[in-house]
Design an enzyme around this catalytic site. Sequence first.
Site, PDB file in Angstrom:
ATOM      1  N   SER A   1       1.815  -9.739  -0.951  1.00  0.00           N
ATOM      2  CA  SER A   1       1.473  -8.315  -0.836  1.00  0.00           C
ATOM      3  C   SER A   1       1.825  -7.703   0.513  1.00  0.00           C
ATOM      4  O   SER A   1       1.998  -6.489   0.603  1.00  0.00           O
ATOM      5  CB  SER A   1      -0.013  -8.114  -1.130  1.00  0.00           C
ATOM      6  OG  SER A   1      -0.811  -8.928  -0.285  1.00  0.00           O
TER       7      SER A   1
ATOM      8  N   LYS B   1       0.805  -1.230   0.000  1.00  0.00           N
ATOM      9  CA  LYS B   1       0.000   0.000   0.000  1.00  0.00           C
ATOM     10  C   LYS B   1       0.838   1.281   0.000  1.00  0.00           C
ATOM     11  O   LYS B   1       0.412   2.307  -0.507  1.00  0.00           O
ATOM     12  CB  LYS B   1      -0.953   0.014   1.192  1.00  0.00           C
ATOM     13  CG  LYS B   1      -2.142  -0.925   1.014  1.00  0.00           C
ATOM     14  CD  LYS B   1      -3.213  -0.666   2.057  1.00  0.00           C
ATOM     15  CE  LYS B   1      -4.459  -1.484   1.802  1.00  0.00           C
ATOM     16  NZ  LYS B   1      -4.281  -2.906   2.180  1.00  0.00           N
TER      17      LYS B   1
ATOM     18  N   GLU C   1     -10.845   7.250   4.367  1.00  0.00           N
ATOM     19  CA  GLU C   1     -11.462   6.366   5.347  1.00  0.00           C
ATOM     20  C   GLU C   1     -10.552   5.154   5.493  1.00  0.00           C
ATOM     21  O   GLU C   1      -9.711   4.883   4.639  1.00  0.00           O
ATOM     22  CB  GLU C   1     -12.837   5.909   4.864  1.00  0.00           C
ATOM     23  CG  GLU C   1     -12.822   4.787   3.828  1.00  0.00           C
ATOM     24  CD  GLU C   1     -12.288   5.198   2.466  1.00  0.00           C
ATOM     25  OE1 GLU C   1     -12.182   6.421   2.209  1.00  0.00           O
ATOM     26  OE2 GLU C   1     -11.962   4.304   1.667  1.00  0.00           O
TER      27      GLU C   1
END
Length: 403
Positions: free
Chosen positions: A386, A97, A119
């Site tokens: 990931s 991310k 959010e």
Amino acid sequence: MSYSSPTSPYRADANGFFGEFGGAALPPFLVEPIAEVATAYAEASQDPDFLEELQALLSKYVGRPSLLYFAENLTRQLGGARVYLKREDLNHTGAHKINHCLGEALLAKRMGKTKVIAETGAGQHGVALATAAALVGLECEIHMGEIDIAKQHPNVVRMELLGAKVIPVSAGGRSLKEAVDSAFAVYAGAPEEYFFAIGSVVGPHPYPSMVRDFQSVVGREARAQILEAEGRLPDVLVAAVGGGSNAMGLFDAFLTDESVRIVGVEPGGEGLHGTRHAATMTLGTPGTLHGMHTRVLQDSDGEPAPVHSIASGLDYPGVGPQHVRLAELGRAQYVSVTDAETLAAFRTLSRVEGIIPALESSHALAHVMQLAPTLPADAIVIANLSGRGDKDVDYVAELIHGE
Ligand SMILES: *Cc1c(COP(=O)(O)O)cnc(C)c1O
């Protein structure tokens, strides 16, 4: 990096449509601020200075390129294809991310904004964004449902340590859906101050294409690394799909390599028969969610259905529109694995390779563990690891001991 293209069937058109999916379905008050983001990104993506600045952060701060690791023990145990892992778990902050959060933070700064807003559900996106904001020198405001705040306390502490303001949301179900509404309401009130940072390849145009571009470094590296290691392209790519950003990041550089099979793995949860899953590509139907036309798991009133996954990062009733397009064109295939298969893969990789994977990534690994034994020994599979699983160990311990 050409994020839209009139010629590639895999790219969005100028309005952000991948075939009939994507676009920007927005309430009138958001049309202009989001269009401004699209214009700014279209310029930035052609500006060598912007791209260089991002690349410099990716190498000097995130630690890229991440390793492409040949999982020799796992390969031997599975007895089939050679398995490589793209080690996004080794990035600073421990997941993929950070790649797109840095891109979004740099774009925010370029646009003259002083704050990033988003959010967060489980808190992973919030922590990555707070990290990027701290580095780049922006304020960061994260809206989070009260239920999630209670469940994900360590991530709330992390965000606050990183200087972010965490806004508790007490409306309705006090979870992700209400947090989205709350963050968008604040954003719409002051779009000249805020940049809205979306956490996956979802939302209105330009986010699905923009976040993909920011993540595409994963696949560009993997492509060069496998050519170096094996002298040829892989046979299969495998990645977990929640919103779909780590998957698009790996897939993008290989889309026109038609010999490379592409597989996305969705959370099958407790099985596809009931409602305790989040297999949007497999069971979703066309609908509109968070400003995009895509596949959605929805109830009979067209409301997004409650979804479930053992991995909180995959727990989403929609999916990035480019994935829907790739499936329609037959370029990628989408399968699912269950929570139980995921947990088994989590334990196997930990034990066999000494790598504790995120539960999200363990979905990709679970599929690789089914697939690799069916392939010849000279076949090559790349799975996207990931993120790291440290965040999941307490939860997994509870599951294992049946507490
Ligand atoms: C958030 C997250 C995911 C799911 O998001 P995508 O956009 O589908 O990639 C997958 N793995 C990890 C480690 C995550 O934190």
